[in-house]
Every structure is written in C-alpha cells, then in structure tokens.
Enzyme design. Sequence first.
Site, PDB file in Angstrom:
ATOM      1  N   ASP A 124       0.850  -1.186   0.000  1.00  0.00           N
ATOM      2  CA  ASP A 124       0.000   0.000   0.000  1.00  0.00           C
ATOM      3  C   ASP A 124       0.896   1.250   0.000  1.00  0.00           C
ATOM      4  OD1 ASP A 124      -2.994   0.833   0.369  1.00  0.00           O
ATOM      5  OD2 ASP A 124      -1.949   1.986   1.908  1.00  0.00           O
ATOM      6  N   TRP A 125       0.589   2.253   0.832  1.00  0.00           N
ATOM      7  CA  TRP A 125       1.406   3.465   0.862  1.00  0.00           C
ATOM      8  C   TRP A 125       2.840   3.187   1.298  1.00  0.00           C
ATOM      9  CZ3 TRP A 125       1.654   8.354  -0.724  1.00  0.00           C
ATOM     10  CH2 TRP A 125       0.509   8.933  -1.270  1.00  0.00           C
ATOM     11  N   TRP A 165     -12.884   3.976  -3.705  1.00  0.00           N
ATOM     12  CA  TRP A 165     -12.308   3.980  -2.362  1.00  0.00           C
ATOM     13  C   TRP A 165     -12.045   5.407  -1.888  1.00  0.00           C
ATOM     14  CZ3 TRP A 165     -11.367   2.747   2.288  1.00  0.00           C
ATOM     15  CH2 TRP A 165     -10.235   3.218   2.964  1.00  0.00           C
ATOM     16  N   ASP A 251      -7.585  -8.437  -3.995  1.00  0.00           N
ATOM     17  CA  ASP A 251      -7.526  -6.983  -3.870  1.00  0.00           C
ATOM     18  C   ASP A 251      -8.104  -6.338  -5.133  1.00  0.00           C
ATOM     19  OD1 ASP A 251      -6.874  -4.306  -3.599  1.00  0.00           O
ATOM     20  OD2 ASP A 251      -4.777  -4.668  -3.098  1.00  0.00           O
ATOM     21  N   HIS A 280      -6.188  -7.146  -0.015  1.00  0.00           N
ATOM     22  CA  HIS A 280      -5.269  -6.013  -0.019  1.00  0.00           C
ATOM     23  C   HIS A 280      -4.241  -6.103   1.100  1.00  0.00           C
ATOM     24  CE1 HIS A 280      -3.850  -1.951  -0.677  1.00  0.00           C
ATOM     25  NE2 HIS A 280      -4.147  -1.617   0.583  1.00  0.00           N
TER      26      HIS A 280
END
Length: 305
Positions: A124-125, A165, A251, A280
């Site tokens: 993710d980030w 999202w 995901d 995810h």
Amino acid sequence: MTDVLRTPDEHFRDLPGYPFAPHYLDDLPGSEGLRLHYLNEGPRDAPETFLCLHGQPTWSYLYRRMIPVFTAAGHRVLAPDLFGFGRSDKPTDDRVYTFDFHRESLLRLIQRLDLRNITLVVQDWGGLLGLTLPLEEPGRFSRLIVMNTALATGDVRPNAAFYAWRAYSNAHPNMDVAALLRRASGRVSHEESLAYEAPFPDARFKAGVRAFPRLVPTHPDAPGAEVSRQARDWWVVQLHVESFMAVGLRDPILGAGPMRLLRSVIRGCPPPLEVAHAGHFVQEDAGDEVARAALEAFGLAPGGR
C-alpha cells in the site's frame, strides 16, 4: 506547527499478537518536535535489516505475523509508524500530511539509525513511498519484498475501484478502521480489528488516515509524481536489489493487474507468489507464509546460503 495529538499509552496495552517494545525518535530533521514510533526487533548487530513500511489506515501492528519469522531467522526488523498512525504523533491539520512530508521522515529515519543492507518490505502506501527511497540512498538497500502496491507516477490512471475507495474515504472522515479491516480480511478477529482502531480515540486523531487517499498522484504534475517517475526509471536499470513479489489476488485496487505493471519495471523481479485467499492486506491474510517464502527465495532462512 499545528496542534499535535499523542495517543495515550493505555490504548496499546495487551493488543493481541503484539508483544513488541516501543522505540521513539523526536529529533528527525524536518520533523523536530514530533515523536516517531518504531519497532526494533531481533539482534541489533544482525547483518540483515528488514524495514517494514505500512500503509493506510494501518500501522506497525500489520507486521506482527511477519516479524517473528524474520527474527527467528536471526534478522533485525524495523517497523515504523508513519506520522499520523500507530504510536507516532498525529498533527491534527490534514494539510500537514503530504507526500514529501512522509517520504522525508522515512529517509531521515533511515539516516538517523544508519540502516544498511536493508530488505525493504512494502505494501500500500508503504510502497508508494518506500519504492522511492532507494533513489536517494541506493547503497543502503539490498533486497525488496513487495506486496499489493504501486509506483504512483501520475501517468498511469488508477482503476475505478481506487476512485470508489477515495470517494468512500472522503465521505467518512471518522472512518471505522476496525470494521474496514474485518471486511477486508477474513483472518482478522474482532479483537485484532480493535487493535487497528486503538491509535485513533476519535476523529481528531485521523487526519493522517483521511489525507492519504487524496495524496495519491493521479496526474503527472501532482506532488510525488515526478519523484515516483524517477524511482520507476531507477528500478528499471538497477542491478543490485534482489526482489520478491507477493500478490493478494482478492484486492480490487492493487491486485494482479497493477502488480504485473509494477513487476515489469523492477529489473530482475521473478514471477510473483500469487496468494488466492489474500486481499489487499497481504500481511494479515498470509504474512507468515509470505515471510517464509521470501526468506527461502533470498537464501536467508535458517540453513540458507
């Protein structure tokens, strides 16, 4: 600096599966006066250091299944909480949180602790930011474990699920983090989901959570897009970083398609470990499995090369 909140320590007592001692820095250049929390597990003099970077809306709790696998093999593990998350300080003004703010704090952490021979572990980030870090400090990185993430270069439009999202996040400024984790992962128990909510006693503590979906560079001139393109160019030609990719196939945003694209720009990246039951949050659904497979692939498991 805007007002800063610090989650009381009692919110982190007796969290399931999280026996790790806290460590803090409050002197990172550019973030003076803000206290950053990180986990520091395993031998301090281990030749290999695993740097585990979380995303949104999670924190270092996300890595509790992977950390014991790495440390049992004799390796050191660092897992920071980004500002606005976990046990780190939380500025209340959403505008404090920028791509560069987070990226610079991670670079200063690496430099402050003089981390070397780093295996970068991202999702993710953690990947949007982390994959740009070797551009500045290439000699410190030797391996990469990459899960469901991207390089946000601004010249590749995200899919429709991302925009859905972002709209959901914008509409829920006091996002129920616990409920989100329960929906996203069938492996997260009710008690574990509450641990994800623990850093955020109320909406004032969630400025960092709110900011991230709006920070994804979706056009070439967006903040962070240029450095992400530079990082993409670096990954295409780099010769020394050994990589391992795992993909949670459930995901809808950063699953098989985006990860194929990412693999195509990481030189030497082998075919991914595809995890059919993972979504995810790969670290939740298959963190221990991915950690063991990566160590085996790198020859860093007990008895490896």
